[in-house]
Design a protein around this motif. Structure first.
Motif, PDB file in Angstrom:
ATOM      1  N   LEU A  39      15.401   0.490 -11.973  1.00 31.70           N
ATOM      2  CA  LEU A  39      16.430  -0.257 -11.268  1.00 31.70           C
ATOM      3  C   LEU A  39      17.043   0.553 -10.190  1.00 31.70           C
ATOM      4  N   ALA A  40      17.207   2.097 -10.589  1.00 32.73           N
ATOM      5  CA  ALA A  40      17.828   2.701  -9.472  1.00 32.73           C
ATOM      6  C   ALA A  40      17.189   3.065  -8.345  1.00 32.73           C
ATOM      7  N   LEU A  41      15.622   3.240  -8.701  1.00 35.11           N
ATOM      8  CA  LEU A  41      14.630   3.435  -7.596  1.00 35.11           C
ATOM      9  C   LEU A  41      14.641   2.226  -6.826  1.00 35.11           C
ATOM     10  N   GLN A  42      14.630   1.003  -7.499  1.00 35.09           N
ATOM     11  CA  GLN A  42      14.464  -0.361  -6.752  1.00 35.09           C
ATOM     12  C   GLN A  42      15.701  -0.174  -5.665  1.00 35.09           C
ATOM     13  N   GLU A  43      17.049  -0.101  -6.197  1.00 34.84           N
ATOM     14  CA  GLU A  43      18.098  -0.356  -5.419  1.00 34.84           C
ATOM     15  C   GLU A  43      17.997   0.744  -4.129  1.00 34.84           C
ATOM     16  N   GLN A  44      17.206   1.989  -4.104  1.00 32.02           N
ATOM     17  CA  GLN A  44      17.159   2.879  -3.286  1.00 32.02           C
ATOM     18  C   GLN A  44      16.271   2.572  -2.270  1.00 32.02           C
ATOM     19  N   LEU A  45      15.074   1.761  -2.894  1.00 30.61           N
ATOM     20  CA  LEU A  45      14.073   1.474  -1.714  1.00 30.61           C
ATOM     21  C   LEU A  45      14.425   0.354  -1.101  1.00 30.61           C
ATOM     22  N   GLY A 113      18.295  -8.217  -7.524  1.00 27.34           N
ATOM     23  CA  GLY A 113      19.234  -8.709  -8.768  1.00 27.34           C
ATOM     24  C   GLY A 113      18.289  -9.453  -9.731  1.00 27.34           C
ATOM     25  N   ILE A 114      17.329  -9.883  -9.525  1.00 21.82           N
ATOM     26  CA  ILE A 114      16.458 -10.677 -10.527  1.00 21.82           C
ATOM     27  C   ILE A 114      16.506 -10.064 -11.831  1.00 21.82           C
ATOM     28  N   ASP A 115      16.585  -8.659 -11.898  1.00 16.09           N
ATOM     29  CA  ASP A 115      16.429  -7.929 -13.004  1.00 16.09           C
ATOM     30  C   ASP A 115      17.610  -8.246 -14.117  1.00 16.09           C
ATOM     31  N   GLN A 116      18.857  -8.629 -13.191  1.00 17.83           N
ATOM     32  CA  GLN A 116      20.083  -8.920 -14.024  1.00 17.83           C
ATOM     33  C   GLN A 116      20.030 -10.212 -14.847  1.00 17.83           C
ATOM     34  N   LEU A 117      18.917 -10.904 -14.398  1.00 13.89           N
ATOM     35  CA  LEU A 117      18.886 -12.329 -15.066  1.00 13.89           C
ATOM     36  C   LEU A 117      18.353 -12.328 -16.549  1.00 13.89           C
ATOM     37  N   SER A 168       1.197 -18.306  -3.552  1.00 10.80           N
ATOM     38  CA  SER A 168       1.538 -18.334  -2.071  1.00 10.80           C
ATOM     39  C   SER A 168       2.007 -16.706  -1.676  1.00 10.80           C
ATOM     40  N   ARG A 169       1.902 -15.836  -2.478  1.00  6.58           N
ATOM     41  CA  ARG A 169       2.071 -14.254  -2.092  1.00  6.58           C
ATOM     42  C   ARG A 169       1.294 -14.082  -0.939  1.00  6.58           C
ATOM     43  N   SER A 170       1.869 -12.932  -0.138  1.00  2.00           N
ATOM     44  CA  SER A 170       1.297 -12.305   0.831  1.00  2.00           C
ATOM     45  C   SER A 170       0.948 -11.015   0.449  1.00  2.00           C
ATOM     46  N   GLY A 171       1.268 -10.622  -0.479  1.00  2.78           N
ATOM     47  CA  GLY A 171       1.192  -9.102  -0.602  1.00  2.78           C
ATOM     48  C   GLY A 171       1.890  -8.653  -2.258  1.00  2.78           C
ATOM     49  N   LEU A 172       1.373  -7.797  -2.582  1.00  2.00           N
ATOM     50  CA  LEU A 172       2.030  -7.346  -4.084  1.00  2.00           C
ATOM     51  C   LEU A 172       1.986  -5.750  -3.877  1.00  2.00           C
ATOM     52  N   PHE A 173       3.270  -5.188  -3.956  1.00  2.00           N
ATOM     53  CA  PHE A 173       3.648  -3.921  -3.777  1.00  2.00           C
ATOM     54  C   PHE A 173       4.081  -3.224  -5.043  1.00  2.00           C
ATOM     55  N   GLU A 174       3.312  -2.464  -5.713  1.00  3.15           N
ATOM     56  CA  GLU A 174       3.893  -1.897  -7.122  1.00  3.15           C
ATOM     57  C   GLU A 174       4.640  -0.280  -7.030  1.00  3.15           C
ATOM     58  N   PHE A 175       5.988  -0.108  -7.328  1.00  2.00           N
ATOM     59  CA  PHE A 175       6.196   1.079  -7.577  1.00  2.00           C
ATOM     60  C   PHE A 175       6.535   1.436  -8.863  1.00  2.00           C
ATOM     61  N   MET A 176       6.480   2.897  -9.173  1.00  2.00           N
ATOM     62  CA  MET A 176       6.547   3.396 -10.321  1.00  2.00           C
ATOM     63  C   MET A 176       7.895   4.364 -10.678  1.00  2.00           C
ATOM     64  N   SER A 184      18.570   1.990 -17.537  1.00  2.00           N
ATOM     65  CA  SER A 184      18.658   0.778 -17.006  1.00  2.00           C
ATOM     66  C   SER A 184      17.454  -0.068 -16.423  1.00  2.00           C
ATOM     67  N   ALA A 185      16.242   0.904 -16.629  1.00  2.00           N
ATOM     68  CA  ALA A 185      15.046   0.155 -16.153  1.00  2.00           C
ATOM     69  C   ALA A 185      14.791  -1.096 -17.020  1.00  2.00           C
ATOM     70  N   PRO A 186      14.429  -2.295 -16.508  1.00  2.00           N
ATOM     71  CA  PRO A 186      14.106  -3.241 -17.305  1.00  2.00           C
ATOM     72  C   PRO A 186      13.129  -3.149 -18.138  1.00  2.00           C
ATOM     73  N   ALA A 187      12.905  -3.468 -19.639  1.00  2.00           N
ATOM     74  CA  ALA A 187      11.752  -3.585 -20.306  1.00  2.00           C
ATOM     75  C   ALA A 187      11.703  -4.614 -20.986  1.00  2.00           C
ATOM     76  N   GLU A 188      10.580  -4.901 -21.611  1.00  2.00           N
ATOM     77  CA  GLU A 188      10.594  -6.195 -22.553  1.00  2.00           C
ATOM     78  C   GLU A 188      10.122  -5.533 -23.762  1.00  2.00           C
ATOM     79  N   PRO A 189      11.327  -5.247 -24.771  1.00  2.00           N
ATOM     80  CA  PRO A 189      11.504  -4.538 -26.076  1.00  2.00           C
ATOM     81  C   PRO A 189      10.738  -5.497 -27.163  1.00  2.00           C
ATOM     82  N   ALA A 190       9.984  -4.746 -27.995  1.00  2.00           N
ATOM     83  CA  ALA A 190       9.268  -5.453 -28.996  1.00  2.00           C
ATOM     84  C   ALA A 190      10.276  -5.480 -30.189  1.00  2.00           C
TER      85      ALA A 190
END
Length: 746
Positions: A39-45, A113-117, A168-176, A184-190
């Motif tokens: 999330l920190a990296l997402q905000e900076q980007l 802000g989608i991560d906050q949902l 409908s997407r025109s492009g998908l860009f993945e950041f690591m 704070s990084a969102p994850a899907e806990p098991a």
């Protein structure tokens, strides 16, 4: 702009440059999806992207064509009280007076802000997903462009639930993010960690997000009361949540050769109400392993002993048991299986015929299959069983019963391979499973018995249901429907009422899932019909929990259809189904199931009370029944969470507390003035429910806004009914941090 991170180098820098260049192309109607879990990296980007596209002032000399290509990038942030993406774009354009302007360019909107949902209630999350359905119309009508930042769990949910948006997407860009990314990084806990705070026992909301797509939020009805605005907000923000259709009872287990299973969970690929499944059932059809061995002596004559012909060990259809195929240590201790293995070696040394070897390999495969531990199967045993079936199929006559049985078992083993935690991508294994089932059906449909056909078609429907979580859901679900319908043809109720009922239950669940993709009224009606057929062939006396499970599913289907037509009639049907389920899903027998169904019942009563046709004394009675159902759900949940390990409840417990408070407030407002004592009781109970909700929501700003709104509404009602002393009594019970916020809103 300093990123304080080296992750901007390498792949992220390349991905960022590609995203920036995609925007610089100035294409019309772009929908660019940026994926980042840090999330920190997402905000900076996002900040850097906004800075990169800030228009230069008019004082900077630029060529006319260069200035014409400039555009503004506007960042819009979604939140729990503002989850509708399309609405936020239109609201910004309206505020900037751009909707009716003749401006030649519309800014690029960057959505964050989608991560906050993630921590929001299913209703709020569904509002966001519902808004994505309208994105294509937004892009088309306004010629605007979007950059949507999402974490990976949301990306998977969007791809599954809103396929039109995904296409409908025109492009998908993945950041690591960096290794050991920020917490704070969102994850899907098991599995949730050990409780460290009052909110530690919250249900896994990512599971709710994956599973609970039963409805989108409905607008609150208009009210002429002067507190209607606050009431509408309090009611709209966190309406009661709903448990999803469960396809198995708590003691049923998921395995693809049980035709009624339909796993939905995209992480575990197993749908059970509690725990994990305990055994895989892939029974041999026709002769057993012992019978197969007994028949081998007369199947083919032995050939004279000669030197065996060498077979390349890499050949997948090799009938040679040595070299690349070795008996795993886990199985070597099994006397029966080890003896059969030595027998096969003897057959090979004597150059036995291929049919003899194939039938022996089939017996060995069935024996090894029965030794599998499905919860945590040893990889060596799974690989060994798969290889043995490959050898059996290579020598069995195509279209024979044995050939079809072997393909059915092999397809189930592929399914099981896709379940393993070590499998990074289960989709290829599930596709191999599908193709293997289909091969069996195409090659032996005319020769194999009807019950075998029914089982294979049921298994095929199961795996297509799983693939719907990973691929475009609608086509997979439609194929699952076709497979289950064929399974029902070959597994009529007269032969096995239980199998027939299980297939109907699974068919109903697939139709329910299809209703989230297309033709909701049609598919929900089909789901109701299938659940009705399941109930007609399953009695509460023989299997009370399974009967209650189907009743619960039927209630959800009625409730879902009520969002589209005949709300009063269908909500009453949903209530009747939930009540029938609760006769057997009791606190004593199944506290988690009781809590989920009682919560569903409270939801149905709550929705019914909001209908215009339900007024006066009937509305008061309906609200009272909603309160009783919520209280039952909360009491049962408290008992269930004391189990070790605590089960997943399937609904947001704190949202249920909040919803119970809202209903108590509505009751206080609806009761006549002569019942002052009862009105005071409901207001006090509502306040206690809100304070209980605070224990679970105190660390979530968006949910706290919802709670503050409800507290302000409660204080207003106390003032209107009991004057200043009533309001002062409310304020005196609030913790200091809540008091300051409520006073500002008052």
């Amino acid at each position: 702009m300093s990123l304080n991170s080296q992750t901007y180098l390498g792949h992220n820098q390349e991905a960022y440059q590609e995203l920036r260049l995609a925007l610089q192309l100035n294409l019309r109607r772009q929908l660019l999806i940026a994926v980042c879990d840090d999330l920190a990296l997402q905000e900076q980007l996002a900040q850097r992207l906004e800075a990169n596209f800030s228009p230069l002032p008019e004082t900077v000399p630029l060529a006319a064509e260069v200035r014409a290509r400039q555009f503004t990038l506007v960042t819009l942030r979604l939140s729990g009280d503002r989850p509708d993406l399309v609405r936020e774009v239109l609201l910004w354009l309206k505020q900037q007076r751009r909707l009716q302007s003749s401006s030649p360019t519309t800014p690029v909107f960057q959505i964050v802000g989608i991560d906050q949902l993630t921590r929001q209630s299913p209703t709020v999350q569904n509002r966001f997903l519902a808004s994505l359905i309208r994105v294509d119309a937004l892009l088309t009508q306004l010629d605007c462009r979007l950059v949507v930042w999402v974490p990976r769990p949301w990306l998977g949910k969007i791809r599954q639930s809103v396929p039109g948006f995904w296409r409908s997407r025109s492009g998908l860009f993945e950041f690591m993010g960096e290794p050991g990314a920020s917490p704070s990084a969102p994850a899907e806990p098991a599995v949730p960690p050990a409780p460290t705070s009052p909110s530690a026992n919250l249900p896994d909301l990512w599971r709710v997000l994956r599973d609970d797509l039963s409805t989108f939020e409905q607008p609150a009805p208009a009210s002429t009361d002067r507190t209607s605005k606050d009431a509408a907000v309090a009611q709209r923000e966190v309406p009661p949540t709903v448990e999803l259709p469960i396809l198995l009872s708590s003691d049923s287990q998921a395995a693809p050769n049980k035709a009624h299973d339909l796993p939905q969970n995209p992480q575990n690929y197993t749908v059970v109400e509690q725990g994990t499944f305990s055994s895989i059932v892939m029974p041999p059809v026709g002769s057993t392993a012992a019978e197969t061995l007994a028949a081998l002596q007369r199947a083919e004559p032995m050939l004279p002993t000669v030197e065996p012909v060498p077979v390349p060990v890499s050949s997948p259809t090799s009938l040679h048991p040595t070299g690349d195929l070795q008996l795993p240590p886990d199985l070597a201790q099994d006397v029966e299986l080890a003896n059969l293995w030595r027998y096969i070696q003897g057959l090979v040394e004597q150059q036995a015929g291929p049919l003899t070897l194939a039938r022996t390999y089939l017996a060995l495969g069935q024996m090894g299959r029965d030794r599998l531990s499905v919860e945590a199967p040893a990889a060596s045993v799974l690989d060994f069983a798969t290889a043995v079936y490959d050898r059996a199929i290579a020598g069995l006559p195509e279209g024979s019963t044995d050939w079809c049985d072997a393909l059915n078992d092999l397809a189930s083993l592929y399914w099981l391979q896709g379940q393993q935690e070590s499998t990074p991508d289960p989709a290829p294994w599930l596709r191999r499973s599908v193709s293997t089932y289909e091969k069996a059906l195409q090659g032996g449909a005319k020769a194999i018995p009807a019950d075998t056909l029914g089982r294979i078609y049921g298994n095929l429907g199961t795996v297509y249901g799983l693939l719907a979580n990973l691929d475009d859901p609608a086509p997979c679900l439609e194929k699952a429907v076709a497979a289950y319908q064929q399974a029902l043809v070959h597994s009529p109720a007269a032969r096995s009422p239980i199998d027939y009922a299980n297939l109907q239950n699974s068919l109903g669940a697939i139709h329910w899932r299809l209703s989230q993709c297309e033709q909701p009224q049609h598919h929900l009606a089909q789901a109701i019909a299938a659940y009705g057929e399941a109930l007609a062939h399953r009695t509460a006396q023989d299997a009370p929990l399974e009967y209650a499970m189907v009743q619960n599913n039927l209630g959800i289907a009625y409730w879902s259809l009520a969002q589209h037509q005949q709300p009063v009639f269908l909500l009453e049907r949903a209530i009747a189904a939930y009540q029938a389920a609760l006769k057997h899903r009791t606190v004593a027998v199944s506290p988690a199931g009781c809590a989920a169904t009682a919560n569903n019942l409270g939801t149905a009563y709550w929705d019914l009370a909001q209908q215009a046709a339900v007024a006066g004394e009937r509305r008061i009675a309906t609200l009272q029944q909603a309160v009783a159902a919520y209280e039952t759900a909360l009491a049962a949940a408290q008992i269930a969470l004391q189990e070790t390990p605590p089960p997943a409840l399937g609904f947001d417990l704190w949202a249920t507390c909040h919803s119970a408070g809202v209903v108590h407030d509505q009751l206080a407002q609806a009761l006549p003035e002569t019942q002052a004592e009862a009105r005071q009781h409901h207001l006090e109970t509502a306040l206690s429910q809100y304070l209980l909700t605070y224990q679970g929501w105190y660390d979530n700003p968006q949910q706290m806004e919802v709670l503050i709104t409800a507290l302000v509404y409660n204080a207003h009602l106390n003032f209107e009914i009991f004057g200043i002393p009533g309001q002062q009594a409310v304020l005196s019970k609030l913790p200091g941090e809540l008091l300051a916020q409520v006073l500002r809103r008052l």
